[in-house]
Design a protein around this motif. Structure first.
Motif, PDB file in Angstrom:
ATOM      1  N   LEU B 164       0.692  -1.061  -0.133  1.00  9.57           N
ATOM      2  CA  LEU B 164      -0.143  -0.068   0.102  1.00  9.57           C
ATOM      3  C   LEU B 164       0.738   1.140   0.028  1.00  9.57           C
ATOM      4  O   LEU B 164       0.330   2.344  -0.571  1.00  9.57           O
ATOM      5  CB  LEU B 164      -0.847  -0.034   1.305  1.00  9.57           C
ATOM      6  CG  LEU B 164      -2.140  -0.963   1.211  1.00  9.57           C
ATOM      7  CD1 LEU B 164      -2.884  -0.669   2.345  1.00  9.57           C
ATOM      8  CD2 LEU B 164      -2.985  -0.488  -0.044  1.00  9.57           C
ATOM      9  N   SER B 165       2.076   0.969   0.476  1.00  9.67           N
ATOM     10  CA  SER B 165       3.011   2.416   0.424  1.00  9.67           C
ATOM     11  C   SER B 165       3.693   2.472  -0.907  1.00  9.67           C
ATOM     12  O   SER B 165       4.420   3.449  -0.938  1.00  9.67           O
ATOM     13  CB  SER B 165       4.120   2.051   1.723  1.00  9.67           C
ATOM     14  OG  SER B 165       3.407   1.618   2.772  1.00  9.67           O
ATOM     15  N   PRO B 234     -10.745   1.049  23.749  1.00 10.51           N
ATOM     16  CA  PRO B 234      -9.534   0.209  23.649  1.00 10.51           C
ATOM     17  C   PRO B 234      -9.699  -0.932  24.631  1.00 10.51           C
ATOM     18  O   PRO B 234      -8.686  -1.994  24.513  1.00 10.51           O
ATOM     19  CB  PRO B 234      -8.902   1.328  24.488  1.00 10.51           C
ATOM     20  CG  PRO B 234      -9.248   2.420  24.454  1.00 10.51           C
ATOM     21  CD  PRO B 234     -10.775   2.285  23.925  1.00 10.51           C
ATOM     22  N   TYR B 235     -10.707  -1.200  25.095  1.00  4.17           N
ATOM     23  CA  TYR B 235     -10.885  -2.431  25.867  1.00  4.17           C
ATOM     24  C   TYR B 235     -11.523  -3.650  24.728  1.00  4.17           C
ATOM     25  O   TYR B 235     -11.795  -4.842  25.096  1.00  4.17           O
ATOM     26  CB  TYR B 235     -11.996  -2.413  26.892  1.00  4.17           C
ATOM     27  CG  TYR B 235     -11.572  -1.396  28.021  1.00  4.17           C
ATOM     28  CD1 TYR B 235     -10.852  -2.028  28.924  1.00  4.17           C
ATOM     29  CD2 TYR B 235     -11.838  -0.241  27.987  1.00  4.17           C
ATOM     30  CE1 TYR B 235     -10.225  -1.258  30.164  1.00  4.17           C
ATOM     31  CE2 TYR B 235     -11.455   0.500  29.031  1.00  4.17           C
ATOM     32  CZ  TYR B 235     -10.838   0.283  30.045  1.00  4.17           C
ATOM     33  OH  TYR B 235     -10.252   0.666  31.105  1.00  4.17           O
ATOM     34  N   THR B 245      -4.601  -4.533   8.222  1.00  3.04           N
ATOM     35  CA  THR B 245      -3.870  -3.859   6.666  1.00  3.04           C
ATOM     36  C   THR B 245      -2.437  -3.529   7.071  1.00  3.04           C
ATOM     37  O   THR B 245      -2.084  -3.261   5.999  1.00  3.04           O
ATOM     38  CB  THR B 245      -4.987  -2.466   6.438  1.00  3.04           C
ATOM     39  OG1 THR B 245      -6.054  -2.961   6.789  1.00  3.04           O
ATOM     40  CG2 THR B 245      -4.787  -2.310   5.108  1.00  3.04           C
ATOM     41  N   ARG B 249       1.656  -2.606   4.351  1.00  4.11           N
ATOM     42  CA  ARG B 249       2.057  -1.337   4.338  1.00  4.11           C
ATOM     43  C   ARG B 249       3.759  -1.501   4.417  1.00  4.11           C
ATOM     44  O   ARG B 249       4.175  -2.590   4.842  1.00  4.11           O
ATOM     45  CB  ARG B 249       1.748  -0.284   5.464  1.00  4.11           C
ATOM     46  CG  ARG B 249       0.314  -0.152   5.630  1.00  4.11           C
ATOM     47  CD  ARG B 249      -0.045   0.989   6.511  1.00  4.11           C
ATOM     48  NE  ARG B 249      -1.647   0.877   6.860  1.00  4.11           N
ATOM     49  CZ  ARG B 249      -2.512   1.471   6.168  1.00  4.11           C
ATOM     50  NH1 ARG B 249      -2.047   1.956   4.997  1.00  4.11           N
ATOM     51  NH2 ARG B 249      -3.587   1.321   6.454  1.00  4.11           N
ATOM     52  N   ASP B 250       4.535  -0.384   4.141  1.00  8.37           N
ATOM     53  CA  ASP B 250       5.849  -0.921   4.011  1.00  8.37           C
ATOM     54  C   ASP B 250       6.488   0.589   4.569  1.00  8.37           C
ATOM     55  O   ASP B 250       6.326   1.612   4.048  1.00  8.37           O
ATOM     56  CB  ASP B 250       6.461  -0.977   2.790  1.00  8.37           C
ATOM     57  CG  ASP B 250       7.889  -1.612   2.738  1.00  8.37           C
ATOM     58  OD1 ASP B 250       8.283  -1.982   3.590  1.00  8.37           O
ATOM     59  OD2 ASP B 250       8.723  -1.025   1.781  1.00  8.37           O
ATOM     60  N   PRO B 251       7.203   0.575   5.808  1.00  8.07           N
ATOM     61  CA  PRO B 251       7.671  -0.702   6.619  1.00  8.07           C
ATOM     62  C   PRO B 251       6.263  -0.866   7.293  1.00  8.07           C
ATOM     63  O   PRO B 251       5.437  -0.114   7.576  1.00  8.07           O
ATOM     64  CB  PRO B 251       8.822   0.058   7.451  1.00  8.07           C
ATOM     65  CG  PRO B 251       8.743   1.423   7.309  1.00  8.07           C
ATOM     66  CD  PRO B 251       8.051   1.767   6.216  1.00  8.07           C
ATOM     67  N   ILE B 252       6.256  -2.068   7.977  1.00  8.57           N
ATOM     68  CA  ILE B 252       4.898  -2.447   8.556  1.00  8.57           C
ATOM     69  C   ILE B 252       5.065  -1.782   9.881  1.00  8.57           C
ATOM     70  O   ILE B 252       6.114  -1.902  10.791  1.00  8.57           O
ATOM     71  CB  ILE B 252       5.223  -4.035   8.899  1.00  8.57           C
ATOM     72  CG1 ILE B 252       5.195  -4.612   7.512  1.00  8.57           C
ATOM     73  CG2 ILE B 252       3.935  -4.567   9.769  1.00  8.57           C
ATOM     74  CD1 ILE B 252       5.272  -6.320   7.793  1.00  8.57           C
ATOM     75  N   PRO B 253       4.191  -1.181  10.360  1.00  4.76           N
ATOM     76  CA  PRO B 253       3.896  -0.412  11.614  1.00  4.76           C
ATOM     77  C   PRO B 253       3.327  -1.640  12.752  1.00  4.76           C
ATOM     78  O   PRO B 253       2.461  -1.882  12.380  1.00  4.76           O
ATOM     79  CB  PRO B 253       2.796   0.449  11.584  1.00  4.76           C
ATOM     80  CG  PRO B 253       2.273   0.109  10.104  1.00  4.76           C
ATOM     81  CD  PRO B 253       2.881  -0.780   9.499  1.00  4.76           C
ATOM     82  N   ASP B 255       3.036  -1.349  15.970  1.00  5.45           N
ATOM     83  CA  ASP B 255       2.473  -1.090  17.312  1.00  5.45           C
ATOM     84  C   ASP B 255       1.082  -1.373  17.143  1.00  5.45           C
ATOM     85  O   ASP B 255       0.736  -1.879  18.266  1.00  5.45           O
ATOM     86  CB  ASP B 255       2.541   0.408  17.719  1.00  5.45           C
ATOM     87  CG  ASP B 255       2.578   1.245  16.365  1.00  5.45           C
ATOM     88  OD1 ASP B 255       2.269   0.861  15.309  1.00  5.45           O
ATOM     89  OD2 ASP B 255       2.531   2.604  16.738  1.00  5.45           O
ATOM     90  N   ASN B 259      -0.220  -4.407  19.922  1.00 12.25           N
ATOM     91  CA  ASN B 259      -1.200  -4.207  20.842  1.00 12.25           C
ATOM     92  C   ASN B 259      -2.669  -4.933  20.762  1.00 12.25           C
ATOM     93  O   ASN B 259      -2.911  -5.556  21.680  1.00 12.25           O
ATOM     94  CB  ASN B 259      -1.542  -2.419  20.688  1.00 12.25           C
ATOM     95  CG  ASN B 259      -2.557  -2.065  21.652  1.00 12.25           C
ATOM     96  OD1 ASN B 259      -3.767  -2.334  21.759  1.00 12.25           O
ATOM     97  ND2 ASN B 259      -2.076  -1.391  22.767  1.00 12.25           N
ATOM     98  N   LEU B 262      -1.642  -8.360  22.197  1.00 11.17           N
ATOM     99  CA  LEU B 262      -1.612  -8.464  23.595  1.00 11.17           C
ATOM    100  C   LEU B 262      -2.931  -8.401  24.008  1.00 11.17           C
ATOM    101  O   LEU B 262      -3.448  -9.023  25.215  1.00 11.17           O
ATOM    102  CB  LEU B 262      -0.756  -7.143  24.185  1.00 11.17           C
ATOM    103  CG  LEU B 262       0.485  -6.928  23.981  1.00 11.17           C
ATOM    104  CD1 LEU B 262       1.024  -5.743  24.409  1.00 11.17           C
ATOM    105  CD2 LEU B 262       1.305  -8.318  24.613  1.00 11.17           C
ATOM    106  N   LYS B 263      -3.934  -7.529  23.495  1.00 12.92           N
ATOM    107  CA  LYS B 263      -5.358  -7.630  23.981  1.00 12.92           C
ATOM    108  C   LYS B 263      -5.793  -8.726  23.795  1.00 12.92           C
ATOM    109  O   LYS B 263      -6.479  -9.283  24.769  1.00 12.92           O
ATOM    110  CB  LYS B 263      -6.172  -6.474  22.985  1.00 12.92           C
ATOM    111  CG  LYS B 263      -7.243  -5.918  23.571  1.00 12.92           C
ATOM    112  CD  LYS B 263      -8.102  -4.944  22.557  1.00 12.92           C
ATOM    113  CE  LYS B 263      -7.487  -3.992  22.070  1.00 12.92           C
ATOM    114  NZ  LYS B 263      -8.422  -3.234  21.215  1.00 12.92           N
ATOM    115  N   CYS B 266      -5.087 -11.042  26.541  1.00 18.43           N
ATOM    116  CA  CYS B 266      -6.055 -10.971  27.838  1.00 18.43           C
ATOM    117  C   CYS B 266      -7.306 -11.667  27.462  1.00 18.43           C
ATOM    118  O   CYS B 266      -7.752 -12.350  28.575  1.00 18.43           O
ATOM    119  CB  CYS B 266      -6.169  -9.497  27.792  1.00 18.43           C
ATOM    120  SG  CYS B 266      -4.730  -8.503  28.226  1.00 18.43           S
TER     121      CYS B 266
END
Lengths: 360, 284
Positions: B164-165, B234-235, B245, B249-253, B255, B259, B262-263, B266
């Protein structure tokens, strides 16, 4: 029986751990105590910011949050998302030598702007188009519009004469210790703004966050800044761009209508008149044809449509200067008259109408 | 001989090797015709999207719509797009179906009783059941991705794998991205299935599990669009699902992907804990 109790306790502990984990993930990390930094005078801080010639090598995420109080308008597409309350995110990279990369993710598509030192490439994934500019033209202006460093520097320059500038302690932005530079209008200024707050990185002296707060509001109406920042050398391949196979490449076009609306700059053929100075500056421009023709990026919309849009956004006002619609936000007002003039500024309506009368 | 056996002290119960248990559960889960049919139907989705995009791509009126527009001549986007679409409803449904079969289904047939009175720890029973559910989920996700990849490469060819980038990536990198998408999606669906497993432990009716999961997915969807409930977002597990998605992308984000993982962890811990609590108090 005992075993049953043990396993129930284990299950309860597991559930508790899961819920705690969710809460930790959901609540953003607290600001913590303000970092202790050597004290600095406002003058020194402003000067050191102005002395930063180029952005250091870094990568980060810039988040802009908008609380202007404008309603969201269906049918305006991207522009609406930027105008209405909400936040926009961009990822930026800089290599420290002036080359940069900016990417604007948007749902399932992305716009990427790469400046490789000579050429600015603007890739739009949804249309599969690449716009190519030669260095130092539209692309740079564009990056300036998003980069908080340049934005804040411009503002400081402009507002120094009419403002009280002070350093309001320290803080943390994107995990980096910052000085808080606060600009407040002098009492004589007739503005709707209460303060402009710039968080300046204590080490690189790059502004990391800019917040604009209007009168009578605790939350900033506009806030643009890094939510995430890593200073350090970047992969050089990031600053290269090769148009992918099958993409449509257009060259040389310096101004694209959509960019204009987004960068909130007036189109080239309209030279705005500036009335007043400092915080109560009013810009007056004449629209080329009829009201609101340039504010609407969707070409081909009829005049009636834009009238309806005006009615939805603004309230009708009239005076010695004529009649028109006033669009007010929490930090500024715009007035669009029926004879095709636009007046805008970070001021209450009376100042606008006064400026319109005087400029006649 | 019999004398020796009688006189020897009572030996510890011989534990069935874990590998054999897991293999048996896997076979049990994967050989159900409904599971196979569901996975096969899911795997048809990327084919449908690919053919649809091929037909629609020839006419110009289909306006630019993100991934769909980028799909034309871009093979490796297809598995990611298919997973994106299926993640919203159908893949969680597959997870819920297998979780419903795992405990509530057995309970309905009366076969869970046998497992409960057997000298098997309840934790062990749950682990094996959860493994069976995970197998079904992973098989479903992998099937969608593989069929999508084959269809995409068949339609778009191996050259011009454009992110996509706007950067062009090698086949290896493209495969790695699809692999990342597969593992991420499978984990998210497994988290949903773990919560479904908790419901499954509480009821004798598989249908209740399906209904509860479906209702949960819908309620999460509704909560997401109510502006006044912004703080809740966020919960919610589903709000992180848009970050799939990011793998194209490039570079792959990372975060967003980290996140949401991790969710999901839980949710997984909560689901399995509740299921364990119910299972360990269940009488044979």
């Amino acid at each position: 029986m005992n075993r049953k109790r043990v396993s129930l306790a284990a299950a309860a502990a597991g559930t508790l751990a899961g819920v705690t984990g969710l809460a930790v993930l959901a609540v953003p990390a607290g600001a913590g105590p303000s970092p202790a930094l050597p004290s600095i005078s406002a003058d020194q801080l402003v000067r050191s910011v102005l002395e930063v010639k180029s952005v250091p090598a870094m990568t980060g995420t810039v988040t802009g949050t908008n609380n202007l109080g404008l309603p969201s308008i269906p049918g305006l597409g991207k522009a609406s998302a930027l105008l209405a309350n909400g936040s926009t995110t961009a990822r930026v990279w800089a290599d420290g030598n002036g080359r940069g990369r900016l990417s604007l993710p948007d749902g399932n598509s992305e716009e990427t702007v790469v400046y490789d030192g000579k050429t600015v490439w603007d890739w739009e994934s949804s249309a599969k188009t690449v716009k190519k500019f030669t260095a130092g033209t539209a692309g740079q202006e564009r990056e300036e519009a998003v980069d908080p460093a340049a934005t804040a520097r411009k503002l400081v320059d402009l507002l120094d004469k009419s403002s009280v500038v002070r350093v309001d302690g320290t803080g943390t932005v994107a995990g980096r210790p910052v000085y808080q530079l606060v600009l407040t209008p002098k009492p004589t200024e007739r503005t709707m703004l209460r303060e402009v707050r710039v968080a300046v990185d204590s080490e690189t002296r790059v502004p990391l966050r800019l917040s604009v707060t209007g009168n009578g509001s605790a939350q900033p109406a506009l806030r643009i800044g890094f939510s995430n920042l890593t200073v350090g050398a970047q992969d050089p391949a990031l600053f290269q761009f090769t148009p992918p196979a099958g993409a449509k490449v257009t060259t040389g076009e310096q101004r694209v209508p959509e960019q204009d609306s987004r960068a909130e700059t007036a189109p080239a053929d309209i030279e705005p008149t500036v009335v007043g100075n400092g915080w109560d500056t009013v810009f007056i421009a004449r629209l080329p044809v009829g009201p609101m023709t340039n504010a609407d990026p969707n070409a081909g919309r009829s005049g009636q449509d834009s009238d309806a849009l005006l009615k939805q956004l603004g309230k009708p006002v009239s005076g010695a200067w004529g009649t028109g619609y006033a669009i007010s936000t929490s930090v500024g007002t715009a007035l669009i008259t029926s004879d095709g003039r636009v007046a805008a500024g970070a001021v209450p309506l009376q100042v606008l109408t006064g400026a319109l009368e005087n400029s006649r | 001989m019999t004398l020796v056996a009688e006189n020897s002290p009572p030996t510890r119960a011989v534990r069935a090797p874990l590998g054999r248990l897991l293999a048996a559960e896997m076979r049990w889960a994967l050989r159900r015709p409904r599971t196979l049919i569901a996975i096969a139907l899911l795997a048809l989705v990327p084919v449908l999207i690919g053919v649809g995009a091929l037909v629609a791509g020839n006419s110009e009126r289909g306006g630019p719509d993100g991934l769909f527009a980028a799909l034309a001549g871009n093979g490796f986007l297809l598995p990611v797009l298919a997973l994106t679409l299926l993640l919203t409803m159908l893949l969680p449904l597959l997870g819920a179906m297998s979780a419903a079969d795992a405990l509530a289904g057995e309970s309905a047939h009366g076969t869970l009783r046998g497992l409960l009175i057997a000298p098997v720890g309840r934790g062990r029973l749950l682990a094996v059941k959860a493994f069976g559910v995970a197998t079904v989920v992973l098989t479903g996700v992998v099937a969608v991705a593989v069929v999508g990849l084959v269809t995409g490469l068949f339609i778009g060819g191996t050259d011009g794998l454009v992110t996509l980038s706007g950067s062009t990536v090698s086949v290896g990198s493209a495969l790695a991205r699809v692999g990342l998408a597969v593992s991420w999606v499978a984990f998210q669906v497994f988290a949903v299935a773990a919560v479904a497993l908790a419901v499954s432990a509480c009821t004798d009716h598989p249908l209740v599990v399906m209904a509860a999961t479906l209702a949960g997915a819908l309620v999460f969807g509704i909560l997401t669009v109510i502006p006044q409930l912004d703080w809740l977002q966020p919960y919610l597990l589903t709000t992180g699902w848009t970050s799939i998605t990011d793998v194209v992308r490039d570079p792959i984000p990372l975060d967003g992907l980290v996140n949401s993982t991790l969710k999901a962890t839980c949710y997984l811990v909560i689901g399995l804990s509740l299921a364990y609590a119910r299972l360990s108090t269940k009488d044979g």
